[in-house]
Design a protein around this motif. Structure first.
Motif, PDB file in Angstrom:
ATOM      1  N   SER A  78     -54.291 130.889 -77.725  1.00  0.00           N
ATOM      2  CA  SER A  78     -53.671 131.041 -79.047  1.00  0.00           C
ATOM      3  C   SER A  78     -54.537 131.992 -79.886  1.00  0.00           C
ATOM      4  O   SER A  78     -55.659 132.340 -79.496  1.00  0.00           O
ATOM      5  N   GLY A  81     -56.141 131.473 -82.650  1.00  0.00           N
ATOM      6  CA  GLY A  81     -57.409 130.856 -83.065  1.00  0.00           C
ATOM      7  C   GLY A  81     -58.403 130.794 -81.913  1.00  0.00           C
ATOM      8  O   GLY A  81     -59.606 131.016 -82.104  1.00  0.00           O
ATOM      9  N   THR A 129     -60.203 135.915 -90.670  1.00  0.00           N
ATOM     10  CA  THR A 129     -59.127 134.916 -90.678  1.00  0.00           C
ATOM     11  C   THR A 129     -57.816 135.475 -91.234  1.00  0.00           C
ATOM     12  O   THR A 129     -56.856 134.737 -91.414  1.00  0.00           O
ATOM     13  N   LEU A 136     -54.649 134.706 -89.345  1.00  0.00           N
ATOM     14  CA  LEU A 136     -54.524 133.339 -88.822  1.00  0.00           C
ATOM     15  C   LEU A 136     -53.847 132.407 -89.836  1.00  0.00           C
ATOM     16  O   LEU A 136     -53.920 132.641 -91.047  1.00  0.00           O
ATOM     17  N   THR A 164     -55.803 127.136 -88.439  1.00  0.00           N
ATOM     18  CA  THR A 164     -56.705 127.908 -87.580  1.00  0.00           C
ATOM     19  C   THR A 164     -57.822 128.526 -88.413  1.00  0.00           C
ATOM     20  O   THR A 164     -58.975 128.595 -87.960  1.00  0.00           O
ATOM     21  N   GLU A 214     -60.447 126.024 -88.827  1.00  0.00           N
ATOM     22  CA  GLU A 214     -61.223 125.867 -87.580  1.00  0.00           C
ATOM     23  C   GLU A 214     -62.272 126.975 -87.466  1.00  0.00           C
ATOM     24  O   GLU A 214     -63.436 126.722 -87.153  1.00  0.00           O
TER      25      GLU A 214
END
Lengths: 224, 249
Positions: free
Chosen positions: B138, B140, B164, B167, B171, B174
């Motif tokens: 994926s 992430g 990021t 995303l 995610t 994370e």
């Protein structure tokens, strides 16, 4: 009962094997030249383009022009045009070995252009990441560019090899022999149309095998 | 750690960075925020000389590096990790292969590579994915592999360029959590560029605000923590309720 191998092929089988050998030499050396010289030149062309690692307008324009000129030549004229050079390098302008030289020249130009185009498909971000890791140009070529473009490079080589087979069929002009020359001399000139058709079928089978092998290999190594 | 002294960067007649001075302290998480075109990514890329300043100096550990060339620059870059908005992974290499590349470049002996790659993958929680290819991951996960790749050489600084932006909110959290762990557990200085205020506020202890190629201000803040990140649907609902950014006709 229909014979598996037509009589006419059996009749000429020794000449056919010699012709296949001559074609193999011409195409084999062309593939080798494409890999050993065309691949580096194509890579260098790519690296010298605007915005790339070794950006250099003069080098790129000069190399680009040379590759374009060679590729623009109708192949038969290139062979004839190169006769003095071939004689200088090979000592003769006649025969399979002499015919191989112009084939190698066109092979280098042909494959280098395809290599350059294949490398253009590598995402720029991958190259940026490589540079940020402190990779040298050699690292970038071998650990990033060739790895990412490998299936395109294999497909390009497949296309090139098939073109080389096509080019080799006219090398009879300078006594290069080969399977195409055999088809013309024994099939066309001696009114053995059946023989010519069988030779064409043999060439088509060769081309199919090369195409199938190339596509299968490219698919197998493409993990993207 | 990293100091930029009066650095200027021009593209033709356009000055993308105008005589900026900035000091990144060891161990901090430093945010750089600004609108598109403010020059924040260019500033970040100057820190590892992906962009060379036309004027001024880049100093790392009290050593001017902007006049270095070839091998010396590459050596400096090997000590600075970097992640991008896109993961920039090699699609034809496995996760393990991708993370091992910086070690190959740094000519780390083969027998030590496996151990270090696995340590990095464990840190980002992807050790069981080592034989997968990027296309099997994926967004992430790909970014986490990129992070593992960036830290495998034990860098002292990690430069993050909009890591990021592409995303979703979960995610993003994370990824930011992983960056926080890298800072705290590995004692890696982090410089993060983003145009998203929530991302910058969640981690950064100091924030440089940029506008038009200049530093508008440098602000000390208390990080809010990654749980405050709002993106995607949550942000849309908030904007709709507050009456902003609604273009429906």
């Amino acid at each position: 009962m229909i014979p598996i191998i037509p009589d006419v092929l059996v009749e000429y089988q020794s000449e056919i094997w010699v012709s296949i050998g001559e074609s193999s030499i011409m195409v084999g050396f062309s593939v080798l030249a494409a890999l050993l010289v065309g691949l580096p030149i194509g890579t260098f062309l790519f690296l010298c383009r605007k915005g790339q690692l070794l950006e250099n307008r003069i080098v790129f324009s000069s190399l680009n022009l040379i590759v374009n000129i060679i590729r623009s030549f109708p192949f038969l004229l290139l062979v004839i045009f190169m006769i003095p050079f071939t004689r200088f390098v090979m000592g003769t302008a006649i025969g399979t070995a002499a015919a191989t030289l112009p084939m190698m020249v066109i092979a280098i130009a042909h494959y280098s252009r395809l290599v350059e185009q294949s490398l253009l498909d590598v995402p720029k971000g991958v190259i940026h990441a490589a540079v940020s890791m402190g990779a040298s140009v050699k690292d970038i070529i071998f650990k990033f560019l060739y790895v990412e473009a490998r299936s395109a490079l294999v497909l390009s080589m497949t296309t090139s090899t098939i073109s080389f087979i096509s080019y080799s069929t006219i090398m009879g002009v300078v006594g290069g022999g080969g399977i195409g020359d055999f088809a013309i001399r024994y099939g066309y000139l001696q009114y053995r149309t059946d023989l010519m058709v069988y030779i064409i079928i043999i060439i088509v089978i060769f081309v199919q095998i090369i195409q199938y092998t190339g596509i299968t290999l490219a698919r197998k190594i493409d993990k993207r | 750690m990293i100091t930029l002294q009066n650095v200027t960067k021009r593209y033709g007649t356009f000055e993308a960075i105008q005589s900026i001075s900035l000091h990144i302290k060891p161990g901090e998480i430093h945010g750089i925020i600004g609108a598109s075109g403010a020059g924040k990514s260019t500033l970040l890329r100057m820190m590892n000389l992906l962009e060379k300043p036309d004027e001024g100096d880049v100093i790392i550990n009290n050593k001017k590096i902007n006049h270095l060339k070839g091998k010396e620059i590459r050596h400096i870059r090997q000590s600075l990790g970097m992640i991008f908005q896109g993961h920039n992974l090699v699609g034809n290499k496995t996760v393990f292969g991708n993370v091992a590349v910086p070690l190959e470049i740094a000519k780390v002996e083969k027998k030590h590579r496996t151990e270090r790659v696995m340590e990095s993958l464990q840190f980002v929680g992807l050790e069981t994915f080592k034989d997968k290819y990027p296309r099997q991951l994926s967004g992430g996960q790909k970014q986490r592999v990129a992070i593992a790749r960036a830290i495998v050489n034990d860098p002292k600084v990690l430069l993050c360029d909009e890591p990021t932006s592409s995303l979703d909110s979960t995610t993003t959290m994370e990824i930011l959590e992983v960056l926080k762990q890298i800072n705290q557990k590995l004692n890696v200085t982090i410089v993060i560029v983003s145009h998203e205020m929530d991302v910058i506020r969640s981690l950064s202890e100091r924030v440089t605000v940029m506008a038009d190629g200049q530093i508008y201000d440098v602000v000390d803040i208390k990080p809010t923590g990654v749980h405050k990140i709002k993106k995607g649907a949550a942000t849309f609902v908030e904007q709709l309720k507050s009456g902003g950014d609604s273009n429906h006709s």
